[in-house]
Scaffold this active site. Structure first.
Site: not given
Ligand SMILES: [Zn+2]
Length: 309
Positions: A125, A164, A246
């Site tokens: 990120h 993500h 995840d």
């Molecule tokens: Zn993640």
């Protein structure tokens, strides 16, 4: 040839407040998984500490200096509601960068077949000049840049199956025609980017968003239909994996329903591709994974695959 496993005890030194999902126990779960007898053949090494100049492969010096200046002597410095620095964080992150670069060195020199780097916090990120989503430095992006700068890799693929979207990696490579960034991720979900229409300046960003509760079958189909053909056409010299776990069905932060066998499968597909185009070169770097059990099982399946099982 062997599989290299890179980590460092400082991964425990990035402290977080009680209840934060990105916690030191994640590293202990990974360690326990890889202590099993069947991983005895792993070549293990401690991640060296990188100079800040290495971080500049993906981030401007002014950004790095701002984090050095913000590093607290005690307590926590909160960058945003999820992302923070403790007194040990900067050292931890420099070891994570150093470990990622070391893994690239070992794989590019042919000292090992492939490598897995397990450090925390994750990195994907982290944008060019912005820390967010637990991430300060983008270790995978730095690994990609190091392979190009130090070894002349002309095309590098960065494959990201963290649940993500890796907005940071997309940001760093948006205008780069020689890095293919390919991601599966749940959408809508943090950080909000990653729609299929986000393709980069040179059509080298491949986003394959999945829906909440999609399972391994949907993931494998997305991988086979949308990711692998693009990688095959791109013919990378090296594959770097942003290996977040995840998307596992046990994970508390998201809703995809993968199990560890899906990560093993995806690893083997990427290894086949690397065998065709990249002399088998694969460097995998841990990203997320917040169920300790899901993380441990997924890492074991992933490393089993890297070891050729
Ligand atoms: Zn993640």
């Amino acid at each position: 040839m062997s599989t290299l496993y890179v980590t460092h005890p400082s991964a425990l030194d990035h402290a977080v407040p009680a209840g934060h999902p990105e916690r030191p126990a994640r590293m202990q779960a990974v360690e326990r998984a890889l202590e099993q007898e069947r991983f005895a053949a792993l070549v293990r090494c401690h991640a060296p500490k990188a100079e800040t100049s290495v971080v500049e492969l993906a981030h401007p010096a002014s950004y790095i200096e701002s984090l050095v200046a913000a590093s607290p002597e005690e307590g926590l410095f909160q960058i945003d509601s999820d992302t923070l620095m403790s007194p040990g964080t900067l050292n931890t992150c420099l070891h994570a960068v150093g470990g990622s670069v070391h893994a690239v060195d070992a794989v590019m020199k042919g000292e090992c077949a492939n490598a897995f780097v397990a450090m925390r916090p994750p990195g994907h990120h982290a944008e060019v000049a912005r820390a967010m989503g637990f991430c300060l430095f983008n270790h995978a992006a730095i690994a990609v840049q190091h392979a190009r700068k130090a070894y002349g890799a002309s095309r590098v693929a960065l494959v990201d199956w963290d649940v993500h979207h890796g907005n940071g990696s997309q940001d760093i490579f948006w205008a780069d025609r020689d890095v293919l960034y390919a991601s599966t991720h749940q959408m809508p979900l943090f950080p909000g980017t990653g729609s299929a229409g986000e393709r980069g300046d040179h059509d080298t960003i491949v986003n394959v968003p999945l829906k909440a509760f999609d399972d391994g079958e949907v993931f494998r189909e997305a991988f086979e239909q949308r990711i692998l053909p693009r990688l095959d056409a791109f013919a990378p010299d090296l594959i770097v994996i942003s290996a977040g776990f995840d998307a596992h069905k046990l994970d508390p932060l998201a809703n995809l329903q993968l199990d560890e066998a899906d990560f093993g499968w995806a690893t083997r597909r990427l290894m086949e591709l690397a065998d065709r185009h990249a002399q088998g070169r694969v460097v995998s770097i841990l990203e997320g994974g917040y169920s300790l059990d899901g993380l441990a099982r997924s890492v074991a399946a992933h490393v089993d695959a890297l070891m050729g099982r």
